[in-house]
Write a protein that holds these residues in place. Sequence first.
Motif, short mmCIF file in Angstrom:
data_model
loop_
_atom_site.label_atom_id
_atom_site.label_comp_id
_atom_site.label_asym_id
_atom_site.label_seq_id
_atom_site.Cartn_x
_atom_site.Cartn_y
_atom_site.Cartn_z
N ARG A 1 0.82 -1.21 0.00
CA ARG A 1 0.00 0.00 0.00
C ARG A 1 0.86 1.26 0.00
O ARG A 1 0.60 2.20 -0.76
CB ARG A 1 -0.94 0.00 1.20
CG ARG A 1 -1.83 1.25 1.30
CD ARG A 1 -3.11 0.92 1.95
NE ARG A 1 -3.99 2.07 2.07
CZ ARG A 1 -5.29 1.98 2.26
NH1 ARG A 1 -5.87 0.81 2.32
NH2 ARG A 1 -6.04 3.06 2.38
N LEU A 2 1.87 1.29 0.84
CA LEU A 2 2.71 2.48 0.94
C LEU A 2 3.58 2.66 -0.30
O LEU A 2 3.85 3.80 -0.71
CB LEU A 2 3.58 2.39 2.19
CG LEU A 2 2.83 2.42 3.53
CD1 LEU A 2 3.81 2.41 4.69
CD2 LEU A 2 1.91 3.62 3.63
N THR A 3 4.03 1.57 -0.89
CA THR A 3 4.81 1.66 -2.13
C THR A 3 3.98 2.26 -3.25
O THR A 3 4.47 3.08 -4.03
CB THR A 3 5.34 0.28 -2.54
OG1 THR A 3 6.19 -0.24 -1.50
CG2 THR A 3 6.15 0.37 -3.83
N THR A 4 2.72 1.86 -3.32
CA THR A 4 1.81 2.42 -4.34
C THR A 4 1.66 3.92 -4.15
O THR A 4 1.72 4.69 -5.12
CB THR A 4 0.43 1.74 -4.25
OG1 THR A 4 0.58 0.34 -4.51
CG2 THR A 4 -0.53 2.35 -5.28
N GLU A 5 1.48 4.37 -2.91
CA GLU A 5 1.35 5.80 -2.65
C GLU A 5 2.65 6.53 -2.96
O GLU A 5 2.62 7.63 -3.54
CB GLU A 5 0.94 6.06 -1.21
CG GLU A 5 0.79 7.55 -0.90
CD GLU A 5 0.31 7.85 0.50
OE1 GLU A 5 0.32 9.04 0.89
OE2 GLU A 5 -0.09 6.90 1.21
#
Length: 279
Positions: free
Chosen positions: A172-176
Motif C-alpha cells: 500500500r505504501l509503495t503504491t502511494e
Amino acid sequence: MKYCNRVVANLERKLQTLNSQTDNVFEEIELGVFHCKKALKKLRLKVITENFNSPVIESHFFKMIKPKPLGYLIFYLSLAEFELCRPQTIKKTKKYIEEQIQKYQEYFLEHKAFYQYLERNRKDRDSEYFLRSHGVVKFHPDALQYCVDENFSSSHDLIVAKIYAHKLLIQRLTTELNTLNDAKSNPREEPIPNMQWTRAKSDLIELIYALHETGAINNGNTDIKDLATLFQRTLNIDLGPYYRTYIEIRSRKIKKTKFIDLLKEKLQKKMYDADEQVK
C-alpha cells in the motif's frame, strides 16, 4: 475446517468491497477492524468449543487460516497509526513512507530463518511452530499472545500474521510513494479548470458505475473508489456514501438509468438538430 475457510473467505470479500467503496481512510480502517474482530471471534469460538481432528489440521489452522484475519487486523491498526502521524508536506510524507517501509522490511530480517521457512513452504517443523501443546515460548514480544490466550494461539501464528500484515502495508505504501514520485516528475503544464457538478449526486454516481462497468477508463483496471475519488476532486463534490446511493438507484421501479437515458436523449437531439440545419 470448511467453516473456518468460509469465515476467512467472507472476510476477504468484505474487505475487498470496503477498499473499493470507502473514500475516507479512517472509515475504511474502522470498518476493517470491525470485520476482522468479528471474524476472529467466530474462529476462536469454533476452536475452543470443538477440538481439531488431527495435529495436521491444527497446525494448518494456526499457519494458514488464523493469521489472515489477524494479519488484516494488524494491517488496519498499523495503517491508523501511519495516518495519524502522516506529515503535512509531500516531501516529508515521502520520507516518512520510506522509513515505514524500511521498518516493516526489518521485521522480515528479524525473523529471517522463520520467514524463509514460510517462503519455501516447508512443513517439517509445523508441529513445533503451530501446535498449541508444543509451543516454545521465546523471550520476544510476539510470544505474548501465546502466553495470554494459549487456547487460541500457537507460538508462531502472530509472527505469520505480522509478516502478512507487513507485506500488505509495504504494498500500500509503495503504491502511494510511486504516485507521489510520478506527480513530482510529471507536473501539470496547465492548471485544471475549476469545474463544479451541478446536477444531483445520484446522477454522477449513476455515470461513475456505468463507466466502471464498460471498462472505459484504464481498460477497466480500476475500481469504483478510484473513479469516485477522481470525479469528486475534479468536479468539487462530495458524493457521500455513494455505494448506498447506488443501492437506491438499483431499487428504482421505473427507469433505473434515468440520467444515462437523459444523456442519450440529449445527444441524439443535438445530432438531429445539427443534421436539420445542414439540410
